[in-house]
Design a protein around this motif. Structure first.
Motif, mmCIF file in Angstrom:
data_model
loop_
_atom_site.group_PDB
_atom_site.id
_atom_site.type_symbol
_atom_site.label_atom_id
_atom_site.label_comp_id
_atom_site.label_asym_id
_atom_site.label_seq_id
_atom_site.Cartn_x
_atom_site.Cartn_y
_atom_site.Cartn_z
ATOM 1 N N LYS A 90 0.811 -1.219 0.000
ATOM 2 C CA LYS A 90 0.000 0.000 0.000
ATOM 3 C C LYS A 90 0.848 1.275 0.000
ATOM 4 O O LYS A 90 0.358 2.344 -0.345
ATOM 5 N N LYS A 91 2.123 1.134 0.378
ATOM 6 C CA LYS A 91 3.024 2.295 0.348
ATOM 7 C C LYS A 91 3.304 2.759 -1.082
ATOM 8 O O LYS A 91 3.807 3.857 -1.299
ATOM 9 N N LEU A 92 2.961 1.894 -2.059
ATOM 10 C CA LEU A 92 3.193 2.255 -3.465
ATOM 11 C C LEU A 92 2.089 3.147 -4.024
ATOM 12 O O LEU A 92 2.274 3.773 -5.072
ATOM 13 N N GLU A 93 0.942 3.193 -3.342
ATOM 14 C CA GLU A 93 -0.202 3.921 -3.901
ATOM 15 C C GLU A 93 0.114 5.382 -4.241
ATOM 16 O O GLU A 93 -0.138 5.827 -5.361
ATOM 17 N N PRO A 94 0.707 6.172 -3.295
ATOM 18 C CA PRO A 94 1.020 7.570 -3.653
ATOM 19 C C PRO A 94 2.078 7.688 -4.749
ATOM 20 O O PRO A 94 2.096 8.664 -5.495
ATOM 21 N N ILE A 95 2.940 6.663 -4.866
ATOM 22 C CA ILE A 95 3.979 6.698 -5.904
ATOM 23 C C ILE A 95 3.332 6.546 -7.289
ATOM 24 O O ILE A 95 3.611 7.318 -8.211
ATOM 25 N N ILE A 96 2.457 5.536 -7.432
ATOM 26 C CA ILE A 96 1.788 5.314 -8.720
ATOM 27 C C ILE A 96 0.878 6.492 -9.059
ATOM 28 O O ILE A 96 0.878 6.992 -10.189
#
Length: 308
Positions: A90-96
């Protein structure tokens, strides 16, 4: 709204859909969504003509794809040494979501999947003409050895068995081995399994095996279970299960389909089965079939039916 913004929104929606499935315990749907998104990101990373993203942004997208594959592997309970958790993913959400403006370090120490071009069967044909001649000269019998690891398909995309339902039948296919005259020359071999109707339309999620574990003489050994993602009673008349053997060609830097095999509905029965190999390109409509070789080399399978 620009095309690139629309693309990013689609990626974000797909990511959110996958993590929602994951948090709800719908693991088959989550794995499917993660794998679809990972392939979309890899396709963007590998696109030489794309100027929508910088090289650094492409590297970040590639790392996101790696994390999606790692989470997918964790859900499949494969023999993965590390468990990649949902809260980490879920830490990838703001990156994507903010890939065009994201300028912080990547939260995980992972590497993008190595760039490898995957071509459609029709595209392969022209590029491989000279390779086919070379293969005919250099093909040899392989000695027992392990294949190199760290490749895109090393963990595969196999899915868990569906829940059982009263009166319905599920099929597990163990891919035992494949016989090829140049088995020793194949790099990073794996098999893509799909279920198609008579028009070549997918009836199931497509699954890739992990890279084969062993080669010996004229055989590449898989010994891997593939769970067909539909009850047999739900498959349309005339459907078939396809097995596409693929391997990496370092000279051309792409993954190639070498041959294929298929099994029709009347061949589904418990126990071992040996099926013939056909020349590419894969003919999902089964109209123009040409045997790969006259030698007694086949795809060896073991079928298990599950019925409550």
């Amino acid at each position: 709204m620009s095309d690139v913004t629309k693309t990013i929104q689609k990626w974000h929606a797909s990511f959110k859909k996958g993590t929602d499935f994951d948090s709800w315990g719908q693991l088959v749907e989550a794995i499917d969504e993660y794998q679809i998104l990972a392939r979309q990101l890899q396709k963007e990373v590998q696109s030489a003509n794309s100027s929508d993203f910088t090289e650094d942004q492409k590297k970040t997208l590639g790392k996101c794809a790696t994390c999606l594959e790692m989470r997918s592997a964790s859900l499949q309970c494969t023999q993965s040494s590390e468990d990649f958790k949902l809260e980490d993913l879920k830490k990838l959400e703001p990156i994507i979501k903010n890939i065009l403006t994201y300028n912080k370090g990547f939260p995980f120490d992972v590497q993008p999947v190595p760039l490898r071009k995957i071509l459609a069967p029709g595209e392969e044909e022209n590029l491989e003409l000279e390779d086919e001649e070379e293969e005919g000269v250099t093909a040899g019998v392989g000695s027992p050895e392990s294949f190199p690891s760290g490749v895109p398909a090393v963990q595969g995309t196999l899915l868990p068995r569906l829940p059982s339902e009263p009166g319905m039948t599920l099929l597990t296919i163990k891919i035992e081995k494949i016989g090829l005259k140049d088995a020793g020359q194949c790099i990073d071999p794996y098999i893509t399994v799909s279920v198609k109707d008579l028009n070549g339309v997918d009836l199931n999620p497509v699954q890739d095996t992990p890279v084969a574990t062993r080669k010996e003489d004229t055989y590449i050994h898989f010994s891997m279970d593939v769970e067909i993602q539909k009850h047999l009673e739900e498959l349309s008349k005339g459907a078939a299960i396809f097995f596409e053997f693929k391997h990496y060609k370092p000279k051309k830097k792409f993954t190639s389909t070498k041959c294929f095999a298929f099994m029709e509905m009347d061949e589904i029965k418990p126990g071992p089965i040996v099926i013939e190999l056909y020349k590419k390109p894969t003919d999902f409509k089964r109209k123009k079939l040409h045997l790969l070789t006259k030698k007694p080399l086949y795809l060896h399978l073991q079928q298990t039916l599950h019925k409550d």
